[in-house]
Design an enzyme around this catalytic site. Structure first.
Site, PDB file in Angstrom:
ATOM      1  N   ASP A   1      43.960  38.416  40.422  1.00  0.00           N
ATOM      2  CA  ASP A   1      43.407  38.858  41.696  1.00  0.00           C
ATOM      3  C   ASP A   1      44.457  38.696  42.789  1.00  0.00           C
ATOM      4  O   ASP A   1      45.318  37.799  42.717  1.00  0.00           O
ATOM      5  CB  ASP A   1      42.169  38.033  42.062  1.00  0.00           C
ATOM      6  CG  ASP A   1      40.989  38.323  41.154  1.00  0.00           C
ATOM      7  OD1 ASP A   1      41.018  39.341  40.443  1.00  0.00           O
ATOM      8  OD2 ASP A   1      40.037  37.511  41.165  1.00  0.00           O
ATOM      9  N   ARG A   2      44.356  39.530  43.801  1.00  0.00           N
ATOM     10  CA  ARG A   2      45.328  39.480  44.897  1.00  0.00           C
ATOM     11  C   ARG A   2      45.402  38.088  45.525  1.00  0.00           C
ATOM     12  O   ARG A   2      46.478  37.592  45.865  1.00  0.00           O
ATOM     13  CB  ARG A   2      44.941  40.514  45.956  1.00  0.00           C
ATOM     14  CG  ARG A   2      45.919  40.625  47.103  1.00  0.00           C
ATOM     15  CD  ARG A   2      45.495  41.732  48.065  1.00  0.00           C
ATOM     16  NE  ARG A   2      46.446  41.899  49.143  1.00  0.00           N
ATOM     17  CZ  ARG A   2      46.324  42.808  50.105  1.00  0.00           C
ATOM     18  NH1 ARG A   2      45.292  43.634  50.094  1.00  0.00           N
ATOM     19  NH2 ARG A   2      47.224  42.906  51.058  1.00  0.00           N
TER      20      ARG A   2
END
Length: 221
Positions: A43-44
């Protein structure tokens, strides 16, 4: 192989309103690696170990390792509350829902895909608990949703977390999701175990130091 310690805030790849991510930056920096590809994703907001393959053959082999369950991933997460659940194997299917503007949201649902995460306590901090998470499957937002499913959402998670807990954490200095891909391991062609580790980032360590210091000060009163 190429393994990096991805910073929080950097997407693994471009898309969904993000012009570029780690793979695009690396391809620009290493034009000689024409087949450079992402092996998996983070995930970012998540920091830590991210693996790339330099050749198509390596990508195929690593994807097979993931499918066969030969890859061991370990994450550190700070969750809300005092974890009293011991070691848990969360087996809860996850379903990806699409909200407006293409934003993905994941829920536990019988209509979802099989998803398994092992979570165990590393250390308690009173109102927070540091846990180790080992995903056995690789679904979108898996650790974050499974943590919420146990009643202990990850601190700093703006999508699945507790708003009041997040507000308290921000006041104490946490500015992002407390989730870090600490290590990844898998066998190479010869059967030797390859193990990569990324140290806890300074911002997360400072937050742990801050809440530890706060508990000490409270104890002296």
């Amino acid at each position: 192989l190429l393994v990096i310690n991805k910073a929080s805030g950097l997407a693994a790849h471009g898309g969904s309103g993000v012009s570029h991510g780690a793979i695009e930056l690396l391809r620009a920096a290493r034009p000689d690696l024409r087949d450079l590809s992402l092996v998996h994703r983070l995930d970012r907001e998540t920091s830590g170990c991210l693996v790339f393959a330099k050749r198509r053959s390596a990508l195929r082999e690593l994807h097979a390792r993931f499918r066969d369950g030969d890859v061991q991933k370990n994450y550190l997460a700070l969750v809300a509350g005092d974890w009293q659940l011991g070691e848990q194997r969360i087996d809860a299917p996850l379903l990806v829902e699409h909200r407006k503007q293409g934003e993905r949201h994941v829920v536990v649902s019988g209509a979802g895909k099989e998803s398994v995460t092992r979570i165990r306590l590393s250390r308690t901090f009173g109102d927070f608990s540091l846990v180790q998470c080992q995903p056995e499957t690789g679904r979108t937002h898996q650790i974050r949703v499974h943590a919420l499913h146990t009643g202990h959402p990850i601190v700093g998670d703006e999508r699945y977390g507790d708003a009041q807990v997040n507000q308290t954490a921000r006041r104490l200095g946490l500015k992002r999701l407390f989730l870090h891909a600490q290590s990844i391991a898998f066998p190479d062609d010869s059967g030797n175990e390859l193990h990569f580790t990324a140290p806890l980032p300074d911002d997360l360590q400072r937050f742990l130091d801050a809440i530890t210091g706060g508990r000490r000060r409270q104890g002296r009163r």
